[in-house]
Motif scaffolding. Structure first.
Motif, PDB file in Angstrom:
ATOM      1  N   LYS A   1      38.257  27.714  56.016  1.00 25.23           N
ATOM      2  CA  LYS A   1      39.387  27.476  55.133  1.00 25.23           C
ATOM      3  C   LYS A   1      40.097  28.789  54.858  1.00 25.23           C
ATOM      4  CE  LYS A   1      40.610  25.304  50.700  1.00 25.23           C
ATOM      5  NZ  LYS A   1      41.649  24.484  51.310  1.00 25.23           N
ATOM      6  N   VAL A   2      41.416  28.751  54.828  1.00 17.37           N
ATOM      7  CA  VAL A   2      42.220  29.952  54.610  1.00 17.37           C
ATOM      8  C   VAL A   2      42.822  29.918  53.208  1.00 17.37           C
ATOM      9  CG1 VAL A   2      44.207  31.277  55.378  1.00 17.37           C
ATOM     10  CG2 VAL A   2      42.765  30.131  57.060  1.00 17.37           C
ATOM     11  N   TYR A   3      42.682  31.031  52.481  1.00 21.93           N
ATOM     12  CA  TYR A   3      43.241  31.160  51.136  1.00 21.93           C
ATOM     13  C   TYR A   3      44.230  32.319  51.094  1.00 21.93           C
ATOM     14  CZ  TYR A   3      39.152  28.419  49.559  1.00 21.93           C
ATOM     15  OH  TYR A   3      38.183  27.457  49.386  1.00 21.93           O
ATOM     16  N   SER A   4      45.181  32.231  50.177  1.00 18.81           N
ATOM     17  CA  SER A   4      46.064  33.350  49.869  1.00 18.81           C
ATOM     18  C   SER A   4      45.596  33.938  48.542  1.00 18.81           C
ATOM     19  CB  SER A   4      47.519  32.893  49.772  1.00 18.81           C
ATOM     20  OG  SER A   4      47.982  32.450  51.033  1.00 18.81           O
ATOM     21  N   ASP A   5      45.115  35.171  48.601  1.00 23.52           N
ATOM     22  CA  ASP A   5      44.534  35.807  47.421  1.00 23.52           C
ATOM     23  C   ASP A   5      45.543  35.865  46.279  1.00 23.52           C
ATOM     24  OD1 ASP A   5      42.733  37.163  45.855  1.00 23.52           O
ATOM     25  OD2 ASP A   5      43.111  39.111  46.758  1.00 23.52           O
ATOM     26  N   GLY A   6      45.121  35.375  45.125  1.00 25.60           N
ATOM     27  CA  GLY A   6      45.974  35.403  43.945  1.00 25.60           C
ATOM     28  C   GLY A   6      47.004  34.297  43.895  1.00 25.60           C
ATOM     29  N   ILE A   7      47.085  33.493  44.942  1.00 28.85           N
ATOM     30  CA  ILE A   7      48.041  32.379  44.972  1.00 28.85           C
ATOM     31  C   ILE A   7      47.301  31.048  44.864  1.00 28.85           C
ATOM     32  CG2 ILE A   7      49.808  31.207  46.349  1.00 28.85           C
ATOM     33  CD1 ILE A   7      50.529  33.933  47.526  1.00 28.85           C
ATOM     34  N   ASP A   8      46.428  30.778  45.820  1.00 24.12           N
ATOM     35  CA  ASP A   8      45.622  29.562  45.707  1.00 24.12           C
ATOM     36  C   ASP A   8      44.126  29.893  45.626  1.00 24.12           C
ATOM     37  OD1 ASP A   8      45.152  30.367  48.287  1.00 24.12           O
ATOM     38  OD2 ASP A   8      45.931  28.565  49.246  1.00 24.12           O
ATOM     39  N   LEU A   9      43.819  31.161  45.338  1.00 27.16           N
ATOM     40  CA  LEU A   9      42.433  31.575  45.140  1.00 27.16           C
ATOM     41  C   LEU A   9      42.389  32.626  44.036  1.00 27.16           C
ATOM     42  CD1 LEU A   9      39.465  31.412  46.165  1.00 27.16           C
ATOM     43  CD2 LEU A   9      39.994  33.381  47.611  1.00 27.16           C
ATOM     44  N   THR A  10      41.811  32.268  42.889  1.00 30.26           N
ATOM     45  CA  THR A  10      41.689  33.208  41.781  1.00 30.26           C
ATOM     46  C   THR A  10      40.468  34.101  42.000  1.00 30.26           C
ATOM     47  OG1 THR A  10      40.261  31.746  40.480  1.00 30.26           O
ATOM     48  CG2 THR A  10      42.662  31.494  40.202  1.00 30.26           C
ATOM     49  N   PRO A  11      40.447  35.287  41.389  1.00 36.27           N
ATOM     50  CA  PRO A  11      39.249  36.122  41.494  1.00 36.27           C
ATOM     51  C   PRO A  11      37.989  35.400  41.027  1.00 36.27           C
ATOM     52  CG  PRO A  11      41.069  37.409  40.628  1.00 36.27           C
ATOM     53  CD  PRO A  11      41.543  35.975  40.675  1.00 36.27           C
ATOM     54  N   GLN A  12      38.109  34.636  39.945  1.00 39.38           N
ATOM     55  CA  GLN A  12      36.957  33.895  39.423  1.00 39.38           C
ATOM     56  C   GLN A  12      36.377  32.978  40.496  1.00 39.38           C
ATOM     57  OE1 GLN A  12      35.635  33.820  36.199  1.00 39.38           O
ATOM     58  NE2 GLN A  12      34.231  32.088  36.499  1.00 39.38           N
ATOM     59  N   ARG A  13      37.231  32.193  41.139  1.00 43.29           N
ATOM     60  CA  ARG A  13      36.755  31.256  42.155  1.00 43.29           C
ATOM     61  C   ARG A  13      36.258  31.987  43.389  1.00 43.29           C
ATOM     62  NH1 ARG A  13      33.641  27.488  43.335  1.00 43.29           N
ATOM     63  NH2 ARG A  13      34.264  26.114  45.073  1.00 43.29           N
ATOM     64  N   PHE A  14      36.888  33.094  43.738  1.00 42.24           N
ATOM     65  CA  PHE A  14      36.445  33.850  44.903  1.00 42.24           C
ATOM     66  C   PHE A  14      34.998  34.296  44.746  1.00 42.24           C
ATOM     67  CE2 PHE A  14      35.602  38.134  46.539  1.00 42.24           C
ATOM     68  CZ  PHE A  14      35.573  37.838  47.893  1.00 42.24           C
ATOM     69  N   TYR A  15      34.650  34.866  43.583  1.00 47.18           N
ATOM     70  CA  TYR A  15      33.289  35.363  43.389  1.00 47.18           C
ATOM     71  C   TYR A  15      32.283  34.223  43.283  1.00 47.18           C
ATOM     72  CZ  TYR A  15      35.187  40.017  43.027  1.00 47.18           C
ATOM     73  OH  TYR A  15      35.827  41.207  43.324  1.00 47.18           O
ATOM     74  N   GLU A  16      32.716  33.088  42.784  1.00 48.14           N
ATOM     75  CA  GLU A  16      31.841  31.916  42.806  1.00 48.14           C
ATOM     76  C   GLU A  16      31.505  31.533  44.239  1.00 48.14           C
ATOM     77  OE1 GLU A  16      33.512  29.813  38.664  1.00 48.14           O
ATOM     78  OE2 GLU A  16      34.024  28.994  40.640  1.00 48.14           O
ATOM     79  N   LEU A  17      32.518  31.504  45.091  1.00 38.40           N
ATOM     80  CA  LEU A  17      32.300  31.167  46.507  1.00 38.40           C
ATOM     81  C   LEU A  17      31.479  32.246  47.213  1.00 38.40           C
ATOM     82  CD1 LEU A  17      35.898  29.904  47.420  1.00 38.40           C
ATOM     83  CD2 LEU A  17      33.837  28.501  47.261  1.00 38.40           C
ATOM     84  N   LEU A  18      31.701  33.502  46.847  1.00 32.97           N
ATOM     85  CA  LEU A  18      31.029  34.613  47.517  1.00 32.97           C
ATOM     86  C   LEU A  18      29.515  34.530  47.356  1.00 32.97           C
ATOM     87  CD1 LEU A  18      31.538  37.272  49.095  1.00 32.97           C
ATOM     88  CD2 LEU A  18      31.505  38.450  46.890  1.00 32.97           C
ATOM     89  N   VAL A  19      29.068  34.205  46.138  1.00 29.84           N
ATOM     90  CA  VAL A  19      27.619  34.173  45.895  1.00 29.84           C
ATOM     91  C   VAL A  19      26.988  32.864  46.350  1.00 29.84           C
ATOM     92  CG1 VAL A  19      27.821  35.773  43.960  1.00 29.84           C
ATOM     93  CG2 VAL A  19      27.913  33.323  43.522  1.00 29.84           C
ATOM     94  N   GLU A  20      27.824  31.858  46.660  1.00 32.56           N
ATOM     95  CA  GLU A  20      27.289  30.558  47.078  1.00 32.56           C
ATOM     96  C   GLU A  20      27.034  30.481  48.579  1.00 32.56           C
ATOM     97  OE1 GLU A  20      30.123  27.728  45.740  1.00 32.56           O
ATOM     98  OE2 GLU A  20      29.618  27.942  43.612  1.00 32.56           O
ATOM     99  N   THR A  21      27.519  31.451  49.340  1.00 33.99           N
ATOM    100  CA  THR A  21      27.413  31.363  50.793  1.00 33.99           C
ATOM    101  C   THR A  21      26.763  32.606  51.376  1.00 33.99           C
ATOM    102  OG1 THR A  21      28.678  31.141  52.853  1.00 33.99           O
ATOM    103  CG2 THR A  21      29.736  32.336  51.062  1.00 33.99           C
ATOM    104  N   ASP A  22      26.135  32.447  52.518  1.00 38.90           N
ATOM    105  CA  ASP A  22      25.547  33.580  53.236  1.00 38.90           C
ATOM    106  C   ASP A  22      26.526  34.177  54.238  1.00 38.90           C
ATOM    107  OD1 ASP A  22      23.100  33.341  51.935  1.00 38.90           O
ATOM    108  OD2 ASP A  22      22.365  31.854  53.374  1.00 38.90           O
ATOM    109  N   THR A  23      27.668  33.527  54.398  1.00 33.62           N
ATOM    110  CA  THR A  23      28.681  33.990  55.358  1.00 33.62           C
ATOM    111  C   THR A  23      29.690  34.884  54.646  1.00 33.62           C
ATOM    112  OG1 THR A  23      28.465  31.930  56.609  1.00 33.62           O
ATOM    113  CG2 THR A  23      30.410  33.274  57.024  1.00 33.62           C
ATOM    114  N   LEU A  24      29.840  36.090  55.137  1.00 35.90           N
ATOM    115  CA  LEU A  24      30.790  37.007  54.513  1.00 35.90           C
ATOM    116  C   LEU A  24      32.216  36.585  54.848  1.00 35.90           C
ATOM    117  CD1 LEU A  24      30.579  39.690  52.859  1.00 35.90           C
ATOM    118  CD2 LEU A  24      31.151  40.871  54.980  1.00 35.90           C
ATOM    119  N   PRO A  25      33.100  36.497  53.864  1.00 39.41           N
ATOM    120  CA  PRO A  25      34.497  36.127  54.149  1.00 39.41           C
ATOM    121  C   PRO A  25      35.171  37.171  55.035  1.00 39.41           C
ATOM    122  CG  PRO A  25      34.019  36.059  51.788  1.00 39.41           C
ATOM    123  CD  PRO A  25      32.862  36.722  52.430  1.00 39.41           C
ATOM    124  N   LYS A  26      36.209  36.756  55.729  1.00 38.11           N
ATOM    125  CA  LYS A  26      37.024  37.668  56.525  1.00 38.11           C
ATOM    126  C   LYS A  26      38.392  37.810  55.865  1.00 38.11           C
ATOM    127  CE  LYS A  26      34.762  36.581  60.939  1.00 38.11           C
ATOM    128  NZ  LYS A  26      34.952  36.083  62.331  1.00 38.11           N
TER     129      LYS A  26
END
Length: 257
Positions: A1-26
């Motif tokens: 899934k592709v997000y635009s930082d600060g547009i459809d992905l808030t920092p809060q949600r980003f860090y929630e997703l970051l700790v929930e997955t073993d795959t590092l975002p690109k």
């Protein structure tokens, strides 16, 4: 899934997703077309443009901005001279500091050319010093070996790194959070002091600003000469991907002797 930082992905949600997955975002830079649209919109409004990008050594954003400008030079060579692109040599709260200062100078009535001249001159004094809470995300991104990351976790190593002129360098390592914060403050003081007349910011990586606010309170001696305590901002996905949750960043302009 592709997000635009600060547009459809808030920092809060980003860090929630970051700790929930073993795959590092690109991460990926904005396309030149987005800059072209912004330039054409400013041209329509008869406005000058100052673009302040993330360091070119960390992202292709600067190149995207330049490619878009080359297209404007074909469409309207005269207007293209009113578009100024500044490579910040920084990122995150450091880049924000340059934007804040540019806006302040604009409100004070300075011309576009004067603003650009001042930004280019003083960006050399911009410092971003970061205390990392974990080495895990540097390991995931291939910037650290698994063995070194495991040893760092075992010993509770907290590295302090600096971003300056587009280059990230390790300033030191400490054991434990308290020693890490002390080392962070030592490195801030070592550059000759903070110029409190220019923007000063603290950034945090994670879902809560608690650690950043505690750091500010515990380091009150650093802000004694400032008009007020530094504001606290969440780090976005670009830096957060590699810093990982718990990182604290301080951006400031070194005092000129």
């Amino acid at each position: 899934k592709v997000y635009s930082d600060g547009i459809d992905l808030t920092p809060q949600r980003f860090y929630e997703l970051l700790v929930e997955t073993d795959t590092l975002p690109k991460t990926s830079q904005p396309a030149p077309g987005l800059f072209r649209e912004a330039y054409l919109s400013a041209r329509e409004a008869n406005e000058d443009v100052v673009v302040i990008t993330i360091a070119s050594g960390l992202s292709g954003t600067y190149q995207s901005a330049q490619l878009a400008l080359s297209e404007i030079e074909v469409i309207d060579p005269e207007y293209a001279t009113r578009v100024h692109i500044i490579e910040s040599g920084s990122a995150c709260v450091g880049q924000r500091a340059l934007v804040e200062w540019a806006l302040r100078m604009a409100r004070e009535g300075m011309s576009c050319e004067q603003i650009v001249k001042e930004l280019e001159l003083r960006k050399r004094d911009l410092r971003v010093v970061v205390l990392l809470d974990t080495l895990e995300y540097l390991r995931r991104g291939g910037r650290l070996t698994g063995g070194a990351a495991a040893m760092g976790a075992l010993l509770s190593i907290k590295p302090v790194v600096e971003l300056r002129d587009g280059v990230i360098s390790i300033l030191g390592k400490a054991r434990g959070s308290k020693n890490g914060k002390n080392l962070l403050n030592q490195k801030i003081e070592a550059v000759g002091g903070i110029d409190y007349e220019l923007p000063l910011n603290v950034g945090y990586a994670g879902t809560s600003a608690h650690l950043a606010n505690k750091y500010i309170n515990d380091s009150s001696h650093l802000w004694e000469s400032a008009a007020e305590k530094p504001p606290v901002w969440p780090m976005g996905a670009t830096i957060g991907t590699h810093a990982g949750p718990g990182a604290i960043a301080v951006s400031f302009f070194a005092k000129r002797i």
